[in-house]
Design a protein around this motif. Sequence first.
Motif, PDB file in Angstrom:
ATOM      1  N   ASN A 196       0.815  -1.210   0.000  1.00  0.00           N
ATOM      2  CA  ASN A 196       0.000   0.000   0.000  1.00  0.00           C
ATOM      3  C   ASN A 196       0.850   1.262   0.000  1.00  0.00           C
ATOM      4  O   ASN A 196       0.342   2.358  -0.284  1.00  0.00           O
ATOM      5  N   LEU A 197       2.132   1.117   0.342  1.00  0.00           N
ATOM      6  CA  LEU A 197       3.032   2.261   0.293  1.00  0.00           C
ATOM      7  C   LEU A 197       3.386   2.581  -1.157  1.00  0.00           C
ATOM      8  O   LEU A 197       3.329   1.706  -2.021  1.00  0.00           O
ATOM      9  N   PRO A 198       3.778   3.813  -1.435  1.00  0.00           N
ATOM     10  CA  PRO A 198       4.256   4.130  -2.791  1.00  0.00           C
ATOM     11  C   PRO A 198       5.641   3.530  -3.023  1.00  0.00           C
ATOM     12  O   PRO A 198       6.349   3.194  -2.075  1.00  0.00           O
ATOM     13  N   ARG A 199       6.002   3.373  -4.293  1.00  0.00           N
ATOM     14  CA  ARG A 199       7.355   2.967  -4.681  1.00  0.00           C
ATOM     15  C   ARG A 199       7.758   1.621  -4.083  1.00  0.00           C
ATOM     16  O   ARG A 199       8.855   1.446  -3.570  1.00  0.00           O
ATOM     17  N   THR A 200       6.813   0.666  -4.130  1.00  0.00           N
ATOM     18  CA  THR A 200       7.075  -0.686  -3.652  1.00  0.00           C
ATOM     19  C   THR A 200       6.939  -1.670  -4.816  1.00  0.00           C
ATOM     20  O   THR A 200       6.631  -1.286  -5.941  1.00  0.00           O
ATOM     21  N   TRP A 246      19.030   5.133 -13.150  1.00  0.00           N
ATOM     22  CA  TRP A 246      18.624   5.048 -11.744  1.00  0.00           C
ATOM     23  C   TRP A 246      18.803   6.406 -11.059  1.00  0.00           C
ATOM     24  O   TRP A 246      17.884   6.904 -10.398  1.00  0.00           O
ATOM     25  N   GLU A 247      19.967   7.013 -11.228  1.00  0.00           N
ATOM     26  CA  GLU A 247      20.236   8.292 -10.587  1.00  0.00           C
ATOM     27  C   GLU A 247      19.287   9.382 -11.072  1.00  0.00           C
ATOM     28  O   GLU A 247      18.804  10.190 -10.284  1.00  0.00           O
ATOM     29  N   ARG A 248      19.029   9.416 -12.384  1.00  0.00           N
ATOM     30  CA  ARG A 248      18.123  10.436 -12.924  1.00  0.00           C
ATOM     31  C   ARG A 248      16.706  10.254 -12.394  1.00  0.00           C
ATOM     32  O   ARG A 248      16.011  11.245 -12.109  1.00  0.00           O
ATOM     33  N   SER A 249      16.269   9.018 -12.265  1.00  0.00           N
ATOM     34  CA  SER A 249      14.916   8.750 -11.751  1.00  0.00           C
ATOM     35  C   SER A 249      14.794   9.194 -10.306  1.00  0.00           C
ATOM     36  O   SER A 249      13.801   9.835  -9.909  1.00  0.00           O
ATOM     37  N   VAL A 250      15.794   8.849  -9.499  1.00  0.00           N
ATOM     38  CA  VAL A 250      15.787   9.261  -8.096  1.00  0.00           C
ATOM     39  C   VAL A 250      15.826  10.781  -7.987  1.00  0.00           C
ATOM     40  O   VAL A 250      15.078  11.394  -7.224  1.00  0.00           O
ATOM     41  N   GLU A 251      16.693  11.411  -8.791  1.00  0.00           N
ATOM     42  CA  GLU A 251      16.860  12.857  -8.716  1.00  0.00           C
ATOM     43  C   GLU A 251      15.587  13.599  -9.134  1.00  0.00           C
ATOM     44  O   GLU A 251      15.271  14.669  -8.573  1.00  0.00           O
ATOM     45  N   ALA A 252      14.848  13.037 -10.079  1.00  0.00           N
ATOM     46  CA  ALA A 252      13.604  13.691 -10.509  1.00  0.00           C
ATOM     47  C   ALA A 252      12.630  13.826  -9.348  1.00  0.00           C
ATOM     48  O   ALA A 252      11.963  14.867  -9.192  1.00  0.00           O
ATOM     49  N   LEU A 253      12.539  12.803  -8.518  1.00  0.00           N
ATOM     50  CA  LEU A 253      11.641  12.849  -7.353  1.00  0.00           C
ATOM     51  C   LEU A 253      12.238  13.691  -6.229  1.00  0.00           C
ATOM     52  O   LEU A 253      11.518  14.415  -5.535  1.00  0.00           O
ATOM     53  N   ARG A 254      13.550  13.599  -6.072  1.00  0.00           N
ATOM     54  CA  ARG A 254      14.196  14.354  -4.994  1.00  0.00           C
ATOM     55  C   ARG A 254      14.071  15.858  -5.234  1.00  0.00           C
ATOM     56  O   ARG A 254      13.782  16.631  -4.310  1.00  0.00           O
ATOM     57  N   MET A 255      14.280  16.295  -6.470  1.00  0.00           N
ATOM     58  CA  MET A 255      14.211  17.720  -6.774  1.00  0.00           C
ATOM     59  C   MET A 255      12.815  18.283  -6.555  1.00  0.00           C
ATOM     60  O   MET A 255      12.653  19.466  -6.260  1.00  0.00           O
ATOM     61  N   LEU A 256      11.823  17.448  -6.705  1.00  0.00           N
ATOM     62  CA  LEU A 256      10.437  17.890  -6.490  1.00  0.00           C
ATOM     63  C   LEU A 256      10.038  17.842  -5.016  1.00  0.00           C
ATOM     64  O   LEU A 256       8.917  18.236  -4.658  1.00  0.00           O
ATOM     65  N   GLY A 257      10.935  17.332  -4.170  1.00  0.00           N
ATOM     66  CA  GLY A 257      10.624  17.236  -2.750  1.00  0.00           C
ATOM     67  C   GLY A 257       9.747  16.048  -2.398  1.00  0.00           C
ATOM     68  O   GLY A 257       9.220  15.969  -1.288  1.00  0.00           O
ATOM     69  N   VAL A 258       9.572  15.121  -3.356  1.00  0.00           N
ATOM     70  CA  VAL A 258       8.735  13.945  -3.095  1.00  0.00           C
ATOM     71  C   VAL A 258       9.451  12.980  -2.156  1.00  0.00           C
ATOM     72  O   VAL A 258       8.833  12.371  -1.278  1.00  0.00           O
ATOM     73  N   ASP A 264      15.786  10.972  -0.521  1.00  0.00           N
ATOM     74  CA  ASP A 264      16.857  10.209  -1.173  1.00  0.00           C
ATOM     75  C   ASP A 264      16.298   8.843  -1.562  1.00  0.00           C
ATOM     76  O   ASP A 264      15.103   8.563  -1.371  1.00  0.00           O
ATOM     77  N   SER A 265      17.169   7.979  -2.084  1.00  0.00           N
ATOM     78  CA  SER A 265      16.700   6.693  -2.606  1.00  0.00           C
ATOM     79  C   SER A 265      16.286   5.714  -1.519  1.00  0.00           C
ATOM     80  O   SER A 265      15.740   4.643  -1.829  1.00  0.00           O
ATOM     81  N   SER A 266      16.506   6.045  -0.240  1.00  0.00           N
ATOM     82  CA  SER A 266      16.038   5.155   0.835  1.00  0.00           C
ATOM     83  C   SER A 266      14.515   5.096   0.887  1.00  0.00           C
ATOM     84  O   SER A 266      13.938   4.202   1.509  1.00  0.00           O
ATOM     85  N   LYS A 267      13.844   6.055   0.228  1.00  0.00           N
ATOM     86  CA  LYS A 267      12.377   6.066   0.192  1.00  0.00           C
ATOM     87  C   LYS A 267      11.831   5.337  -1.038  1.00  0.00           C
ATOM     88  O   LYS A 267      10.639   5.419  -1.329  1.00  0.00           O
ATOM     89  N   ILE A 268      12.701   4.663  -1.765  1.00  0.00           N
ATOM     90  CA  ILE A 268      12.259   3.759  -2.827  1.00  0.00           C
ATOM     91  C   ILE A 268      12.302   2.360  -2.232  1.00  0.00           C
ATOM     92  O   ILE A 268      13.378   1.801  -2.004  1.00  0.00           O
ATOM     93  N   TRP A 269      11.133   1.803  -1.965  1.00  0.00           N
ATOM     94  CA  TRP A 269      11.014   0.586  -1.161  1.00  0.00           C
ATOM     95  C   TRP A 269      10.784  -0.656  -2.021  1.00  0.00           C
ATOM     96  O   TRP A 269       9.946  -1.508  -1.687  1.00  0.00           O
TER      97      TRP A 269
END
Length: 377
Positions: free
Chosen positions: A183-187, A199-211, A214-219
């Motif tokens: 039920n969590l996002p990014r699982t 991988w880095e670009r995908s993570v950075e796209a979310l990080r720059m938006l404040g979503v 860092d990548s520890s929130k990709i579960w």
Amino acid sequence: MPVKAPDFTIGVEEEYLLVDKDSFDLAPAPAALMEECQAELQGQVSPEFLDCQIEIGTTVCQTVGDAREDLKRLRSTVARVAAKHNLAPIASSCHPFSDWRRQRHTDKDRYNQLSNTLGGVARRMLICGMHVHVGIESREMRIDIMNQLSYFLPHLLALSGSSPFWQGDDTGLSCYRLTVFDNLPRTGLPQVMDSWGQWERSVEALRMLGVIEDSSKIWWDLRPSSKFPTLETRICDVSPRLETTLSLAALNQALARMLYRLQTQNQRWRLYDSFLIKENRWRAQRYGTTEGLIDFGRREITPLADLIRELQELVAEDSELFESKAEIENAIKIAENGNAAQDQRKVLQASLDAGKDQEEAMRDVVKFLTEEFHADL
């Protein structure tokens, strides 16, 4: 310049629930318990999201033999310190009968922020997992092996299932934990990535938006670690028995090296569509070891024990190098005899057959789990 060969070190993280030794209800960890554990184990122990949880992590280990000694020390210390407070740890991914509505998350900035971000979804997170890190220094190789290793995630999940009960009911699943976690996002299964750069670009796209920070929130079930030069397998339930944990760690380590060996021979494991792997993920979640997984090469459903025997042959060279042949043999026994979810169901049924009501029988299951925690120490 040639890429340096990985060392394939391993590290294991486990999350435990704390229960009252008399009632077998969940109980919060007293501050004194955490302080004593941290004094003895330093950075290898920490609180988790809920205040009835505790997390441990091994040091960097060369072999599963090294991991065994470290995990014995960690499990033994947590159990000994918890006993001083009339508590006991259990290594099961869901508590068989406790109500998630009565649990409270740990009062730390990280967890307060997580609770605010995830809303009501976070409140149901009465679940525990087990993570295995495999050391792969090359970032590109980490991505390449991640893409291929995803195929084997359902096999690991089927062996690890330890969460058949939720809120006092039998869910019919071997692993109920994932129904909560998903039920969590990014699982879920990892996305196939072309390169570390993607991988880095995908993570950075979310990080720059404040979503995310860092990548520890990709579960994902398998991901590049945000802290270490490792691939982190996250799909498994935590195991009541230490030896099951070690078998899962051994398979992770040997499979990663096997895939690397294929690469050095200009070969690779076929990348199947995630739609197909998700079907096996569901079968593992629902049935555990009992109904088999789809062999997409043969196009047939194959007993899990047969599939693990095939894996044993595939990684024979690797398990010999890592001295983990016995642990992989144990994985075959689990596939043949049943996982922890099936063990818990047997305890429940035996208690019901003895004339106990559902509530008493569920408490017997938790008592059994407290005993299983110590079985291999």
